[in-house]
Design a protein around this motif. Structure first.
Motif, PDB file in Angstrom:
ATOM      1  N   ASP A  29       0.830  -1.212   0.000  1.00  0.00           N
ATOM      2  CA  ASP A  29       0.000   0.000   0.000  1.00  0.00           C
ATOM      3  C   ASP A  29       0.869   1.269   0.000  1.00  0.00           C
TER       4      ASP A  29
ATOM      5  N   ASP B 191      -8.295   6.109 -13.542  1.00  0.00           N
ATOM      6  CA  ASP B 191      -9.381   5.687 -12.640  1.00  0.00           C
ATOM      7  C   ASP B 191     -10.751   6.155 -13.151  1.00  0.00           C
TER       8      ASP B 191
ATOM      9  N   THR C 272     -13.663  -7.147  -2.359  1.00  0.00           N
ATOM     10  CA  THR C 272     -14.924  -6.397  -2.466  1.00  0.00           C
ATOM     11  C   THR C 272     -16.108  -7.274  -2.041  1.00  0.00           C
TER      12      THR C 272
ATOM     13  N   GLU D 155      -9.144  -4.117  -3.252  1.00  0.00           N
ATOM     14  CA  GLU D 155      -9.706  -2.925  -3.898  1.00  0.00           C
ATOM     15  C   GLU D 155      -8.891  -1.651  -3.631  1.00  0.00           C
ATOM     16  N   ALA D 156      -8.354  -1.489  -2.426  1.00  0.00           N
ATOM     17  CA  ALA D 156      -7.650  -0.227  -2.109  1.00  0.00           C
ATOM     18  C   ALA D 156      -6.420  -0.020  -3.001  1.00  0.00           C
ATOM     19  N   PRO D 157      -5.473  -0.978  -3.067  1.00  0.00           N
ATOM     20  CA  PRO D 157      -4.350  -0.751  -3.991  1.00  0.00           C
ATOM     21  C   PRO D 157      -4.777  -0.724  -5.452  1.00  0.00           C
ATOM     22  N   THR D 158      -5.837  -1.446  -5.800  1.00  0.00           N
ATOM     23  CA  THR D 158      -6.340  -1.382  -7.192  1.00  0.00           C
ATOM     24  C   THR D 158      -6.711   0.057  -7.528  1.00  0.00           C
ATOM     25  N   ARG D 159      -7.501   0.674  -6.655  1.00  0.00           N
ATOM     26  CA  ARG D 159      -7.918   2.066  -6.905  1.00  0.00           C
ATOM     27  C   ARG D 159      -6.722   3.014  -6.889  1.00  0.00           C
ATOM     28  N   ALA D 160      -5.762   2.767  -5.979  1.00  0.00           N
ATOM     29  CA  ALA D 160      -4.577   3.635  -5.890  1.00  0.00           C
ATOM     30  C   ALA D 160      -3.760   3.561  -7.179  1.00  0.00           C
TER      31      ALA D 160
END
Ligand SMILES: O=C(O)COP(=O)(O)O
Ligand SMILES: [Mg+2]
Length: 219
Positions: free
Chosen positions: A78, A126, A137, A113-118
Motif C-alpha cells: 500500500d 481511474d 470487495t 480494492e484499495a491498492p487497485t484504486r490507488a
C-alpha cells in the motif's frame, strides 16, 4: 451499448515488480532471504492471501504467521503500489479510445480494492472505469463468478466482454458465461491452448478488432 471488463495484474498492468518488492520487504522484516521476480510472478492471480500462502510454502515458514505476514505485505504494498508498475504497451491508448467511443468499462481483479484504486489513480485512468471489483470487495474471489457477475450487473449493458491473462480469468469468464479475450503476455502458467478463450491477443492494438468481432457474435 457494449461493456468491457478488464482483469488488472498481468492484463492492463505489469505489476509483478512492485508485488515482488513488497514481498521481499516483508521477507527481510522476518529475516528471510529474497525470492526472485519470476517466482513471485508465478504466485500472482489468486489474490493476496494465496500469494502469502505460496511465499510461506516456498520458504517453509509457519502457516500460523499468515495473518501477520499478510498485514506486513499490505503495509509495504500500500505504501508503494505503482513505482515499478507499468501499463502494457498500447493499453492506455486503447482504453482511452474505448471510453471515447462510449464503451462502459470495469475492473474485476483479485487484487484488493484499495491498492487497485490507488494504482488506477496513479496512472490517471481511474475515471475510465465505472465499476471496480477487487479481491476483497465480495466475500468470494475469482474463479468464483460472483465478482465478475457483480461487475456485469453494475455496467448493465446488453453485451459484456471479459479481458484477462490467466487460468483464473478463463475459468471465471466460462462460469459467468461471458465471451473471454485472453492477453497472452501476462502471468499465465499453462499454454494458451489449455485456457478456454474466444479470442487471444499479444498487443492491445489488436483488442478493438476483437471486441467488435465478439460483440457481433450471437449470445
Ligand atoms: O492475484 C492478485 O492479487 C491479482 O491478480 P489479478 O489482477 O490478475 O486478478
Ligand atoms: Mg491477471
Amino acid at each position: 451499448m457494449k461493456a468491457i471488463i478488464f482483469d488488472l495484474d498481468g492484463t492492463l498492468i505489469d505489476s509483478a515488480p512492485d508485488i515482488h518488492a513488497a514481498v521481499n520487504k516483508m521477507l527481510a522484516e522476518v529475516g528471510q532471504s529474497e525470492l526472485t521476480l519470476d517466482t513471485v510472478r508465478s504466485f500472482i492471480g489468486n489474490g493476496v492471501p494465496k500469494l502469502i500462502e505460496r511465499v510461506i510454502g516456498a520458504h517453509g515458514l509457519a502457516m500460523d504467521d499468515h495473518a501477520t505476514l499478510l498485514a506486513m505485505f499490505m503495509r509495504h504494498y500500500d505504501a508503494d503500489p505503482a513505482t515499478l508498475t507499468t501499463l502494457y504497451p498500447n493499453a492506455e491508448k486503447v482504453i482511452t479510445d474505448f471510453a471515447a467511443e462510449g464503451f462502459r468499462m470495469g475492473i474485476c481483479t483479485n487484487k484488493p480494492e484499495a491498492p487497485t484504486r490507488a494504482i488506477l489513480a496513479a496512472f490517471g485512468i481511474d475515471g475510465m472505469f465505472d465499476v471496480v471489483i477487487g479481491g476483497d470487495t465480495l466475500p468470494v474471489k475469482k474463479p468464483d463468478p460472483a465478482p465478475l457477475n457483480a461487475a456485469v450487473k453494475a455496467l448493465d449493458q446488453s453485451i459484456t466482454i471479459y479481458v484477462g491473462d490467466s487460468e483464473v480469468d478463463a475459468e471465471t469468464a466460462t462460469r459467468a458465461g461471458l465471451p473471454f479475450a485472453l492477453f497472452t503476455e501476462g502471468y499465465r502458467k499453462s499454454p494458451v491452448s489449455a485456457l478456454a478463450h474466444d479470442a487471444k491477443f499479444a498487443d492491445f492494438a489488436e483488442l478493438p478488432g476483437i471486441v467488435n468481432r465478439l460483440a457481433a457474435l450471437p449470445a
